[in-house]
Design a protein around this motif. Structure first.
Motif, short mmCIF file in Angstrom:
data_model
loop_
_atom_site.label_atom_id
_atom_site.label_comp_id
_atom_site.label_asym_id
_atom_site.label_seq_id
_atom_site.Cartn_x
_atom_site.Cartn_y
_atom_site.Cartn_z
N VAL A 1 -21.70 3.11 -5.64
CA VAL A 1 -20.33 3.36 -5.19
C VAL A 1 -19.60 4.32 -6.13
O VAL A 1 -18.39 4.48 -6.03
CB VAL A 1 -19.53 2.04 -5.03
N GLY A 2 -20.34 4.94 -7.03
CA GLY A 2 -19.73 5.80 -8.04
C GLY A 2 -19.41 7.20 -7.53
O GLY A 2 -19.39 7.46 -6.32
N PRO A 3 -19.15 8.10 -8.47
CA PRO A 3 -18.80 9.47 -8.12
C PRO A 3 -19.78 10.10 -7.14
O PRO A 3 -20.98 9.88 -7.20
CB PRO A 3 -18.84 10.20 -9.47
N ARG A 4 -19.22 10.85 -6.22
CA ARG A 4 -19.96 11.57 -5.17
C ARG A 4 -20.58 10.65 -4.11
O ARG A 4 -21.41 11.08 -3.35
CB ARG A 4 -20.98 12.53 -5.76
N PHE B 1 -9.34 8.60 -7.39
CA PHE B 1 -8.39 8.64 -8.50
C PHE B 1 -9.15 8.36 -9.78
O PHE B 1 -9.69 7.27 -9.96
CB PHE B 1 -7.29 7.61 -8.29
N THR B 2 -9.22 9.34 -10.67
CA THR B 2 -10.03 9.17 -11.87
C THR B 2 -9.18 9.10 -13.13
O THR B 2 -8.14 9.76 -13.23
CB THR B 2 -11.04 10.33 -12.01
N GLY C 1 2.87 12.13 -12.65
CA GLY C 1 2.89 12.99 -13.82
C GLY C 1 1.80 12.80 -14.84
O GLY C 1 0.81 13.50 -14.82
N PRO C 2 1.97 11.84 -15.77
CA PRO C 2 1.02 11.76 -16.89
C PRO C 2 -0.37 11.32 -16.43
O PRO C 2 -0.53 10.72 -15.37
CB PRO C 2 1.64 10.71 -17.81
N PRO C 3 -1.39 11.64 -17.23
CA PRO C 3 -2.75 11.24 -16.88
C PRO C 3 -2.87 9.71 -16.74
O PRO C 3 -2.21 8.97 -17.47
CB PRO C 3 -3.59 11.74 -18.05
N MET C 4 -3.69 9.28 -15.82
CA MET C 4 -3.91 7.85 -15.58
C MET C 4 -4.99 7.32 -16.52
O MET C 4 -5.93 8.04 -16.86
CB MET C 4 -4.42 7.62 -14.15
N ASN C 5 -4.85 6.05 -16.88
CA ASN C 5 -5.95 5.39 -17.56
C ASN C 5 -6.82 4.71 -16.50
O ASN C 5 -6.51 4.76 -15.30
CB ASN C 5 -5.44 4.40 -18.63
N LEU D 1 -4.42 2.26 -8.22
CA LEU D 1 -4.06 3.22 -7.18
C LEU D 1 -5.09 3.19 -6.04
O LEU D 1 -4.73 3.27 -4.87
CB LEU D 1 -3.94 4.62 -7.78
N PHE D 2 -6.37 3.03 -6.38
CA PHE D 2 -7.41 2.89 -5.37
C PHE D 2 -7.14 1.66 -4.49
O PHE D 2 -7.16 1.74 -3.26
CB PHE D 2 -8.77 2.77 -6.06
N ALA D 3 -6.85 0.53 -5.12
CA ALA D 3 -6.57 -0.70 -4.38
C ALA D 3 -5.33 -0.54 -3.51
O ALA D 3 -5.31 -0.96 -2.34
CB ALA D 3 -6.40 -1.88 -5.34
N ALA D 4 -4.29 0.10 -4.05
CA ALA D 4 -3.06 0.30 -3.29
C ALA D 4 -3.32 1.19 -2.07
O ALA D 4 -2.77 0.95 -1.00
CB ALA D 4 -1.99 0.92 -4.18
N THR D 5 -4.16 2.19 -2.23
CA THR D 5 -4.48 3.09 -1.12
C THR D 5 -5.19 2.31 -0.01
O THR D 5 -4.92 2.53 1.18
CB THR D 5 -5.36 4.25 -1.61
N LEU D 6 -6.08 1.40 -0.36
CA LEU D 6 -6.79 0.60 0.65
C LEU D 6 -5.87 -0.38 1.37
O LEU D 6 -6.21 -0.87 2.43
CB LEU D 6 -7.97 -0.13 0.02
N ARG D 7 -4.71 -0.67 0.78
CA ARG D 7 -3.74 -1.55 1.45
C ARG D 7 -2.87 -0.77 2.44
O ARG D 7 -2.18 -1.38 3.24
CB ARG D 7 -2.84 -2.23 0.42
N GLY D 8 -2.87 0.55 2.36
CA GLY D 8 -2.02 1.37 3.22
C GLY D 8 -2.51 1.41 4.65
O GLY D 8 -3.59 0.91 4.98
#
Length: 117
Positions: free
Chosen positions: A23-26, A33-34, A42-46, A53-60
């Protein structure tokens, strides 16, 4: 036995293809979201923020369609990603999503899309 998250590359997952999905890259399940990338604000994500953000997107509204498909496809499989096992990873979100109980008492898919515990 409950499926687990593993660390590896696509070639490693292919060797375990009957019990493991990469399930990784590609991959089709990759987190878009990396860590280190600029967040929408704005600032880089940890790593934890990118997983949240991935989980929030799947809830949309659109993401719920993908969440349901991912749950069906990944049910019962170990999930492999390139993330270190001691770091937050979107594969943890996918594991919870894909392995929710199927006995009629299961929480809704959207309830399972929380970040790492």
């Amino acid at each position: 036995m409950m499926p687990v998250r593993l660390r590896g590359v696509p070639r490693d997952a292919a060797a375990l293809s009957t019990v493991c999905a990469y399930v990784g890259p590609r991959s089709r399940y990759a987190n878009p979201f990396t860590a280190g990338a600029r967040s929408p604000l704005g600032p880089p994500m940890n790593a934890a923020e990118s997983v949240d953000l991935f989980a929030a997107t799947l809830r949309g509204p659109v993401g719920r369609h993908y969440a349901a498909r991912f749950a069906r496809t990944l049910r019962g499989l170990n999930l492999m990603c390139t993330c270190p096992l001691d770091a937050p990873c979107h594969a943890d979100v996918l594991l919870r999503l894909a392995n929710e109980p199927d006995d009629g008492t299961a929480p809704r898919t959207t309830d399972l899309l929380e970040g790492p515990r």
